[in-house]
Write a protein that holds these residues in place. Sequence first.
Motif, mmCIF file in Angstrom:
data_model
loop_
_atom_site.group_PDB
_atom_site.id
_atom_site.type_symbol
_atom_site.label_atom_id
_atom_site.label_comp_id
_atom_site.label_asym_id
_atom_site.label_seq_id
_atom_site.Cartn_x
_atom_site.Cartn_y
_atom_site.Cartn_z
ATOM 1 N N GLU A 1 -6.549 2.902 -4.887
ATOM 2 C CA GLU A 1 -5.222 3.312 -4.431
ATOM 3 C C GLU A 1 -5.323 4.569 -3.574
ATOM 4 O OE1 GLU A 1 -2.585 1.605 -4.823
ATOM 5 O OE2 GLU A 1 -3.333 0.116 -6.254
ATOM 6 N N GLY A 2 -4.499 4.622 -2.556
ATOM 7 C CA GLY A 2 -4.400 5.836 -1.751
ATOM 8 C C GLY A 2 -5.597 6.126 -0.883
ATOM 9 N N GLU A 3 -6.409 5.109 -0.584
ATOM 10 C CA GLU A 3 -7.580 5.347 0.250
ATOM 11 C C GLU A 3 -7.509 4.578 1.555
ATOM 12 O OE1 GLU A 3 -11.266 4.800 -1.711
ATOM 13 O OE2 GLU A 3 -10.761 6.056 -3.414
ATOM 14 N N GLU A 4 -6.286 4.280 1.983
ATOM 15 C CA GLU A 4 -6.130 3.539 3.234
ATOM 16 C C GLU A 4 -6.293 4.504 4.403
ATOM 17 O OE1 GLU A 4 -3.848 3.564 0.858
ATOM 18 O OE2 GLU A 4 -3.744 1.558 0.032
ATOM 19 N N CYS B 1 -2.559 1.993 12.419
ATOM 20 C CA CYS B 1 -3.340 2.268 11.223
ATOM 21 C C CYS B 1 -2.654 3.362 10.416
ATOM 22 C CB CYS B 1 -4.740 2.712 11.650
ATOM 23 S SG CYS B 1 -5.839 3.063 10.284
ATOM 24 N N PRO B 2 -2.584 3.251 9.081
ATOM 25 C CA PRO B 2 -3.276 2.267 8.229
ATOM 26 C C PRO B 2 -2.403 1.087 7.791
ATOM 27 C CG PRO B 2 -2.482 4.048 6.865
ATOM 28 C CD PRO B 2 -2.013 4.347 8.271
ATOM 29 N N ILE B 3 -1.295 0.841 8.487
ATOM 30 C CA ILE B 3 -0.360 -0.202 8.059
ATOM 31 C C ILE B 3 -1.020 -1.585 7.914
ATOM 32 C CG2 ILE B 3 1.830 -1.358 8.545
ATOM 33 C CD1 ILE B 3 2.044 1.596 7.741
ATOM 34 N N PRO B 4 -1.869 -2.048 8.869
ATOM 35 C CA PRO B 4 -2.504 -3.364 8.679
ATOM 36 C C PRO B 4 -3.310 -3.446 7.383
ATOM 37 C CG PRO B 4 -2.731 -2.672 10.953
ATOM 38 C CD PRO B 4 -2.195 -1.484 10.201
ATOM 39 N N VAL B 5 -4.021 -2.366 7.043
ATOM 40 C CA VAL B 5 -4.817 -2.341 5.809
ATOM 41 C C VAL B 5 -3.906 -2.388 4.583
ATOM 42 C CG1 VAL B 5 -6.405 -0.961 4.408
ATOM 43 C CG2 VAL B 5 -6.771 -1.151 6.868
ATOM 44 N N ILE B 6 -2.821 -1.615 4.608
ATOM 45 C CA ILE B 6 -1.885 -1.578 3.476
ATOM 46 C C ILE B 6 -1.239 -2.943 3.269
ATOM 47 C CG2 ILE B 6 0.296 -0.601 2.652
ATOM 48 C CD1 ILE B 6 -0.504 2.016 4.084
ATOM 49 N N LYS B 7 -0.792 -3.583 4.360
ATOM 50 C CA LYS B 7 -0.163 -4.903 4.260
ATOM 51 C C LYS B 7 -1.146 -5.932 3.696
ATOM 52 C CE LYS B 7 3.412 -4.820 7.885
ATOM 53 N NZ LYS B 7 3.835 -5.446 9.160
#
Length: 201
Positions: free
Chosen positions: A80-83, A11-17
């Motif tokens: 934006e920027g809330e991951e 986290c937070p890579i799955p959300v960003i992708k």
Amino acid sequence: MITVNAMGDNCPIPVIKTKKAMQALTGPETIEVLVDNEIAVQNVTKMAESSGGAVKSEKIADKEYKVTIQMNGAPETVSEGEETCMPDARDNTVVVINSDRMGSGNDELGKVLIKGFIFAITQLDTLPKTMLFYNGGATLTTEGSDSLEDLKSLEAQGVQILTCGTCLDYYGLKEKLVVGTVTNMYSIVETMAGAGKIIRP
């Protein structure tokens, strides 16, 4: 179908992708996100729902989960920027379901109500730790149940789904269990005794 492989990503890579895949949409599309832990399922689910997606999730195997998001197009507003990495959305609540219907009076209405009850659990900000199914409730975790999709989604987010083995045997459904695992009376009593709160429909 667009597949987002976030296996092994912290986290937070799955959300960003997933968010990037959603922003790139030019029309209605289904996005399939693969992750390896329940917290990622919870975070991707929350983000997708807040962006207008219809979300389903399922545990495929040990440390393998699939989140399916149906989008009508790119979200109108994407923050934006809330991951952020949200904490585990479960608490020590146990939901006990002992019938395939909710309340007494009209049986058909009762079946509609129990389906609505289980769906409503999927929408809680804080999910239960465990759901126990026994007696008539055991039929809800087996083939033909209208609640399987919701229960699979809850299981993928880390909710433990336990069904009474004696009850499955009694109804001849042991081989038709679709979601969760089989448990016994000792475990049912132990789970209820250790619960911070018990909810019964």
